[in-house]
Motif scaffolding. Structure first.
Motif, short mmCIF file in Angstrom:
data_model
loop_
_atom_site.label_atom_id
_atom_site.label_comp_id
_atom_site.label_asym_id
_atom_site.label_seq_id
_atom_site.Cartn_x
_atom_site.Cartn_y
_atom_site.Cartn_z
N THR A 77 0.83 -1.20 0.00
CA THR A 77 0.00 0.00 0.00
C THR A 77 0.86 1.25 0.00
N ALA A 78 1.92 1.25 0.83
CA ALA A 78 2.79 2.41 0.92
C ALA A 78 3.45 2.73 -0.42
N TRP A 79 3.99 1.70 -1.08
CA TRP A 79 4.68 1.95 -2.34
C TRP A 79 3.72 2.32 -3.45
N LEU A 80 2.59 1.66 -3.52
CA LEU A 80 1.64 2.01 -4.58
C LEU A 80 1.11 3.42 -4.38
N THR A 81 0.86 3.81 -3.13
CA THR A 81 0.43 5.18 -2.86
C THR A 81 1.49 6.18 -3.33
N ALA A 82 2.76 5.89 -3.04
CA ALA A 82 3.85 6.76 -3.46
C ALA A 82 3.92 6.86 -4.99
N LEU A 83 3.51 5.80 -5.67
CA LEU A 83 3.50 5.78 -7.14
C LEU A 83 2.25 6.41 -7.73
N GLY A 84 1.32 6.82 -6.86
CA GLY A 84 0.06 7.39 -7.33
C GLY A 84 -0.94 6.35 -7.78
N LEU A 85 -0.80 5.10 -7.29
CA LEU A 85 -1.68 4.00 -7.66
C LEU A 85 -2.59 3.64 -6.49
N ARG A 86 -3.76 3.13 -6.80
CA ARG A 86 -4.75 2.82 -5.78
C ARG A 86 -4.68 1.35 -5.36
N SER A 87 -5.06 1.11 -4.10
CA SER A 87 -5.20 -0.25 -3.58
C SER A 87 -6.30 -0.23 -2.53
N ALA A 88 -6.76 -1.43 -2.15
CA ALA A 88 -7.83 -1.51 -1.16
C ALA A 88 -7.75 -2.85 -0.44
N THR A 89 -8.26 -2.88 0.78
CA THR A 89 -8.33 -4.11 1.57
C THR A 89 -9.77 -4.34 1.97
N GLU A 90 -10.30 -5.51 1.63
CA GLU A 90 -11.66 -5.87 2.04
C GLU A 90 -11.85 -7.38 1.89
N ALA A 91 -12.71 -7.91 2.73
CA ALA A 91 -13.07 -9.33 2.68
C ALA A 91 -11.86 -10.25 2.70
N GLY A 92 -10.87 -9.91 3.52
CA GLY A 92 -9.71 -10.79 3.66
C GLY A 92 -8.72 -10.76 2.54
N VAL A 93 -8.77 -9.72 1.72
CA VAL A 93 -7.86 -9.62 0.57
C VAL A 93 -7.34 -8.19 0.44
N TRP A 94 -6.04 -8.05 0.17
CA TRP A 94 -5.48 -6.78 -0.29
C TRP A 94 -5.40 -6.87 -1.80
N ARG A 95 -5.79 -5.76 -2.48
CA ARG A 95 -5.76 -5.76 -3.94
C ARG A 95 -5.21 -4.44 -4.46
N ALA A 96 -4.45 -4.53 -5.53
CA ALA A 96 -4.05 -3.35 -6.29
C ALA A 96 -5.19 -3.02 -7.26
N LEU A 97 -5.69 -1.80 -7.19
CA LEU A 97 -6.79 -1.40 -8.06
C LEU A 97 -6.29 -0.84 -9.39
N ASP A 98 -5.04 -0.42 -9.41
CA ASP A 98 -4.37 -0.01 -10.65
C ASP A 98 -3.19 -0.95 -10.87
N ALA A 99 -2.86 -1.22 -12.11
CA ALA A 99 -1.77 -2.15 -12.42
C ALA A 99 -0.45 -1.63 -11.86
N PRO A 100 0.20 -2.40 -10.97
CA PRO A 100 1.47 -1.96 -10.39
C PRO A 100 2.67 -2.41 -11.22
N PRO A 101 3.86 -1.84 -10.97
CA PRO A 101 5.08 -2.38 -11.59
C PRO A 101 5.24 -3.86 -11.27
N HIS A 102 6.00 -4.57 -12.08
CA HIS A 102 6.05 -6.03 -12.01
C HIS A 102 6.58 -6.56 -10.69
N ILE A 103 7.33 -5.77 -9.94
CA ILE A 103 7.90 -6.29 -8.68
C ILE A 103 6.86 -6.40 -7.57
N TYR A 104 5.67 -5.84 -7.78
CA TYR A 104 4.64 -5.85 -6.75
C TYR A 104 3.55 -6.87 -7.06
N PHE A 105 2.94 -7.40 -6.00
CA PHE A 105 1.78 -8.27 -6.16
C PHE A 105 0.56 -7.47 -6.60
#
Length: 237
Positions: free
Chosen positions: A17-45
């Motif tokens: 979450t910290a790195w994606l936020t720094a990159l200007g990308l969105r993520s969210a946590t719900e229902a037992g899952v963390w998800r990237a809402l925008d496509a992240p660089p390849h080193i990230y899940f």
């Protein structure tokens, strides 16, 4: 103490979450899952399971790699393959006594945009090869300095960057990430010293990491024990 694997998964999700936020990308946590809402660089899940009972359907449409924290889901029928397994390590006790930092090694707590750029460059050289380069800010932008839970560590010898490490503090643990040294400076204790620095950012909390096979012995000597194993599901190409 909380389920050790949950400590690991939560720290990895917070770090993402910290790195994606720094990159200007969105993520969210719900229902037992963390998800990237925008496509992240390849080193990230693209997704991380945060509970052992998270159903496969909750991450089956992830655009990239999925961290299956408890190895409890099957994504083969959703276009993924079982790419890699990594152990979860946790250190709940104090560090072994004694400062093992080599005299020639200076460990810098990164505080400026220029130091973030140096950190990013040496990280790429450590994980790829010493000739590798990267456009500044592509994976580790200086905006990360706005996140107080993240600390970056830069190892220098004679003023030249030779290694890096990161620590991310949740309310319950310290996640240790990205420990690396460039190939020509390995087996000199630099990676161990960088790991110790990252662990000591808050000595009152347990620390977690997912080591490479080459690093397992180093981390066991620092007091880590295996508490589980994650599986990385990768999108078939």
């Amino acid at each position: 103490m909380k389920d050790p694997v949950a400590l690991c998964a939560d720290a990895v999700a917070g770090w993402h979450t910290a790195w994606l936020t720094a990159l200007g990308l969105r993520s969210a946590t719900e229902a037992g899952v963390w998800r990237a809402l925008d496509a992240p660089p390849h080193i990230y899940f693209s997704a991380i399971t945060l509970r052992p009972d998270t159903p496969a359907e909750a991450v089956a449409d992830a655009a990239g790699a999925v961290c299956d924290s408890w190895q409890t889901i099957d994504l083969e029928n959703s276009g993924f393959h079982d790419w890699r397994h990594e152990p979860w390590f946790l250190c709940a006790g104090p560090l072994p006594s004694g400062d093992e930092t080599p005299r020639e090694l200076e460990i810098v707590r990164v505080a400026t945009a220029d130091e973030v750029e140096e950190f990013e460059a040496v990280s790429v050289r450590g994980f790829e090869n010493e000739a590798a380069t990267i456009a500044p800010g592509r994976i580790h932008p200086p905006a990360i300095l706005d996140e107080p839970r993240m600390v970056l560590w830069l190892g220098q010898v004679e003023g030249k960057p030779i290694g890096a490490a990161m620590s991310y503090r949740t309310d319950e643990a310290i996640g240790i990430f990205g420990v690396t040294t460039i190939a020509s400076t390995r087996r000199r204790g630099y990676g161990t010293a960088l790991t110790r620095a990252a662990m000591l950012v808050d000595s009152g909390l347990p620390s977690i990491l997912a080591p490479s096979p080459e690093g397992e012995g180093v981390y066991r000597r620092l007091g880590y024990e295996q508490v589980g194993e994650l599986r990385i599901w990768s999108r078939q190409t």
